[in-house]
Write an enzyme that holds these catalytic residues in place. Structure first.
Site, PDB file in Angstrom:
ATOM      1  N   SER A  17       0.807  -1.212   0.000  1.00  0.00           N
ATOM      2  CA  SER A  17       0.000   0.000   0.000  1.00  0.00           C
ATOM      3  C   SER A  17       0.848   1.274   0.000  1.00  0.00           C
ATOM      4  O   SER A  17       0.428   2.296  -0.546  1.00  0.00           O
ATOM      5  CB  SER A  17      -0.927   0.001   1.217  1.00  0.00           C
ATOM      6  OG  SER A  17      -0.195  -0.200   2.412  1.00  0.00           O
ATOM      7  N   LEU A  18       2.026   1.218   0.611  1.00  0.00           N
ATOM      8  CA  LEU A  18       2.889   2.397   0.620  1.00  0.00           C
ATOM      9  C   LEU A  18       3.351   2.741  -0.793  1.00  0.00           C
ATOM     10  O   LEU A  18       3.494   3.915  -1.150  1.00  0.00           O
ATOM     11  CB  LEU A  18       4.093   2.164   1.529  1.00  0.00           C
ATOM     12  CG  LEU A  18       3.773   1.881   3.002  1.00  0.00           C
ATOM     13  CD1 LEU A  18       5.055   1.641   3.789  1.00  0.00           C
ATOM     14  CD2 LEU A  18       2.970   3.023   3.609  1.00  0.00           C
TER      15      LEU A  18
END
Length: 364
Positions: A151-152
């Protein structure tokens, strides 16, 4: 990191006059959706795709252009001559039209802002408006960069102004992968890129132990993430000279729970073994001239120690063009949804990564 629900925040921003029609006239459409559109993403021959940040670029002559889409799951930005003119929120099956431009040659870019591991988007091509023409597509850029992660990397919730984004549209409406650190870094380098980020997945263990028996490695080879057994047919033109891998936050950010097949010690050992195998795959795919960067956002803990050990072991055996990059920084506010990077954070990380790459002897 984990995923949360979705809803709405970004309204269409139209600085140009736009209209939407049900479909384009058949005679206006290109024979192939990619015939007059450049993309570096994992897109099938029929114009389908799943990964975030996939973009399509074209050229046209006239006062407007149509964009043929079929996607009720994702959000998109439309950019004309380098300016974002609209955000399309889950547009469905449509031809989105930009009109009212000065008569002349223009560039158009469509970019997928969001993740959709459960569904494919479909791009049908650029179509001319009355009296205009879609021109030959732009050529590929000389530089290519691939970003691999969770997700980063995907830019999860980066447009939110607070960590709880449930009241402002949820994760999907608050995500813009086009403003993730990977996309920003590549654009600063004038490079084509892929953002192969998948929220919640780790190298061997997913966030909080969810979906046991699967990991990011089960999906990396796919073009369409929701299609079991799908394999992306890498074109010979995709030869990134930089690959940035960021996998491990989900493996280690939550404690191993009773019933999971690891202890904290065996998780580290399995993570390192899997990372070696994944780097072997990348080396086989891209060759020794590609620079691979193992990236870590944490200052301490099992994740940075395990990832750095993998790099040290391989370098000790003679592998070149492999680097460990820890970008932990107290200046990062993590004000995106659910403590993810904010848009400000992504800009800071992109600047740090640009400086880091400038210090390497890259073979573009």
């Amino acid at each position: 990191m984990h995923r949360t629900g979705t809803a709405v925040v970004l309204a269409a921003v139209a600085t140009l006059a736009v209209t939407t029609a049900a479909c384009a006239a058949p005679e206006q459409q290109a024979a192939s959706p990619l015939g007059k559109a450049h993309t570096a993403g994992r897109v099938t021959s029929t114009g389908q795709y799943s990964w975030p940040g996939v973009y399509f670029e074209g050229r046209f002559r006239g006062t407007g252009v149509g964009i043929v889409l079929n996607d009720a799951a994702n959000d998109y930005d439309v950019q004309v001559d380098g300016v974002t003119t609209a955000t399309l929120v889950a547009p469905g099956r449509t031809t989105y039209r930009v009109e009212g431009l000065s008569d002349g040659d223009h560039r158009v870019r469509l970019v997928k802002r969001t993740e959709s591991p459960h569904a494919a988007g479909e791009f049908g091509g650029f179509v001319a408006t009355s009296g205009g023409a879609v021109l030959p597509k732009p050529g590929p850029r000389t530089r290519q960069v691939e970003f691999i992660g969770d997700s980063l990397t995907a830019g999860y919730g980066n447009m939110s102004t607070g960590r709880d984004c449930s009241a402002t549209g949820g994760v999907t409406r608050n995500t813009n992968t086009d403003l993730s650190f990977g996309a920003l870094t590549a654009k600063a380098l004038d490079a084509d890129y892929q953002i192969n980020g998948f929220s919640g997945l780790g190298m061997v263990r997913n966030y909080d132990g969810h979906t046991p028996g699967t990991s990011y490695r089960d999906y990396y080879d796919r073009a369409l993430l929701h299609v079991e057994g799908d394999v992306w047919r890498k074109p010979p033109t995709w030869r990134p000279r930089v690959v940035v891998v960021g996998l491990g936050t989900n493996d280690f950010s939550t404690a191993v729970k009773p019933g999971e097949p690891w202890t904290p010690e065996t998780l580290v050992a399995e993570y390192k073994t899997a990372y070696h195998g994944f780097l072997d795959k990348l080396r086989t795919r891209y060759g020794p001239a590609t620079t691979i960067i193992v990236s870590v956002p944490d200052a301490s803990g099992a994740f940075p120690e395990a990832a750095s050990q993998v790099v040290r072991d391989r370098v000790a055996l003679g592998e070149q063009r492999l680097h460990y990059w820890n970008y932990a920084d107290p200046a990062l506010d993590r004000l995106g949804c659910d403590w993810h990077f904010s848009a400000r954070d992504h800009r800071l990380i992109a600047a740090k990564l640009g400086d880091y790459l400038a210090g390497l002897s890259l073979r573009w």
